[in-house]
Scaffold this active site. Sequence first.
Site, short mmCIF file in Angstrom:
data_model
loop_
_atom_site.label_atom_id
_atom_site.label_comp_id
_atom_site.label_asym_id
_atom_site.label_seq_id
_atom_site.Cartn_x
_atom_site.Cartn_y
_atom_site.Cartn_z
N THR A 1 0.82 -1.20 0.00
CA THR A 1 0.00 0.00 0.00
C THR A 1 0.85 1.26 0.00
O THR A 1 1.97 1.26 0.47
CB THR A 1 -0.95 -0.01 1.21
OG1 THR A 1 -1.96 0.94 0.98
CG2 THR A 1 -0.25 0.30 2.50
N GLN B 1 -5.41 -6.43 -6.28
CA GLN B 1 -5.83 -7.00 -5.00
C GLN B 1 -6.93 -6.14 -4.37
O GLN B 1 -6.83 -4.90 -4.41
CB GLN B 1 -4.66 -7.10 -4.03
CG GLN B 1 -5.02 -7.98 -2.83
CD GLN B 1 -4.14 -7.77 -1.62
OE1 GLN B 1 -3.93 -6.65 -1.19
NE2 GLN B 1 -3.65 -8.86 -1.07
N HIS C 1 -8.38 -10.48 -0.95
CA HIS C 1 -7.46 -10.42 0.19
C HIS C 1 -8.15 -11.02 1.41
O HIS C 1 -8.98 -10.37 2.06
CB HIS C 1 -7.10 -8.95 0.43
CG HIS C 1 -5.99 -8.71 1.41
ND1 HIS C 1 -5.37 -9.70 2.13
CD2 HIS C 1 -5.36 -7.56 1.78
CE1 HIS C 1 -4.43 -9.17 2.90
NE2 HIS C 1 -4.41 -7.87 2.70
N GLY C 2 -7.79 -12.26 1.71
CA GLY C 2 -8.39 -12.93 2.86
C GLY C 2 -7.41 -13.05 4.01
O GLY C 2 -7.61 -13.87 4.91
N ALA C 3 -6.35 -12.22 3.98
CA ALA C 3 -5.25 -12.36 4.95
C ALA C 3 -5.20 -11.19 5.92
O ALA C 3 -6.01 -10.27 5.87
CB ALA C 3 -3.93 -12.50 4.20
N HIS C 4 -4.19 -11.25 6.80
CA HIS C 4 -3.71 -10.12 7.61
C HIS C 4 -4.73 -9.54 8.60
O HIS C 4 -4.60 -8.41 9.01
CB HIS C 4 -3.18 -8.99 6.69
CG HIS C 4 -2.04 -9.44 5.86
ND1 HIS C 4 -1.47 -8.68 4.87
CD2 HIS C 4 -1.33 -10.60 5.88
CE1 HIS C 4 -0.47 -9.35 4.30
NE2 HIS C 4 -0.38 -10.52 4.89
N TYR D 1 -7.92 -8.70 8.15
CA TYR D 1 -8.98 -7.83 7.62
C TYR D 1 -10.29 -8.63 7.55
O TYR D 1 -10.37 -9.74 8.04
CB TYR D 1 -8.56 -7.23 6.28
CG TYR D 1 -7.32 -6.35 6.42
CD1 TYR D 1 -7.40 -5.16 7.15
CD2 TYR D 1 -6.10 -6.72 5.89
CE1 TYR D 1 -6.28 -4.37 7.33
CE2 TYR D 1 -4.96 -5.92 6.07
CZ TYR D 1 -5.07 -4.75 6.79
OH TYR D 1 -3.96 -3.96 6.99
#
Length: 355
Positions: free
Chosen positions: A26, A102, A175-178, A180
């Site tokens: 980002t 993404q 984005h299914g990570a981190h 969120y």
Amino acid sequence: MSKDIFSEFNLNGHVLRNRLGVAPMTRMSSVADSIPRPDVLDFLVRRAENGAALVFTEAIVTDYESAQGYPGQARLLTQRQIDAWKPVTAAIRHHGAVSVLQMFHCGRMAWPEINPAGRSIAPSALTPRQDNPLTGKPYPVPDTISLFDIDHVINGFVETARGAMAAGFDGVEIHGAHGYLISQFLSTYANQRMDGYGGSLENRFRLAHDIIAAVRPVVPRERLLTFRISNWGVADPDVSLFETREEWQSLMKLLAAEPLDAISVSTYDFKAPGFGTDQTIAALTRAVTDLPLMICGKIHDRPTAQAALEHADIVLAAKSFLLNPNFVSDVREGRELPLHRSTEADVAYTEAPLI
Ligand code: PHB
């Protein structure tokens, strides 16, 4: 024996010229219109020009309601936004690389003040344990997502994927990570729902499934749909989002049954063993699925890139690509390259044009 880092890889008909990709990163550079600054877009093109096989965009926010977590994030929902990305995707293709957009929703890591709806939403009304690193304050308690909200969230992913197709991207990544929104649903740590979206792993996976099912029809089969997953969150990095090897592998099997072209696994360190086993998370993933696999985490030179390919097909690097425009040629020449500290990546959040 690992495949060579400079061998080709056929990702659903898209021939990657090597195994090195720019991880999504980002910049928070979009001002009023959710369009990144020109130097931020040029940065992506330059990485394609300099040999990256795959270029991910920064995480694009999926709606104008409550998806946004950081100031200055981009969207891809209006014609102006689509028009801004068109020359970028064309230039990445011209330079022989594959572009993937993404997209994400921040859920309880959203920042109500910068969202038009002035609120954050999450599977349950629970905050992360850690403060917002940008404000130094606790995250606000989110509203529990209603079924109406879920439809709206899904629609944001669909509309953004439509925007990505119109802008000429070769693919989109969910984005299914981190930690969120999608990750919040997947984890019992953030998801305490009693309805069909909480409880069993299948239920916690339901939102991911619904989003994939809704997005796939707008991403033609010859384009790419990938899904990113991790066992850690940005806000609560020390919390394991999944409990055991069995849970992780069951989740990977659920993903493998979806109409995806690849799974991207984000780790802190690709070499680290996962879930108390002596195997890496990539190896644990590869053991249950043959889907193309991307891996990242402390990949910064030729030996680490080569080693990371042992249980994966593509390696992604973030800081090395961010700070070094010649990363691919330096890897090719086997140069000694630094493992950058996270604080070095803070240049990404300044006014300074990226190199
Ligand atoms: C992340 O995936 O960790 C991430 C995404 C978007 C941001 C910051 C972090 O703006």
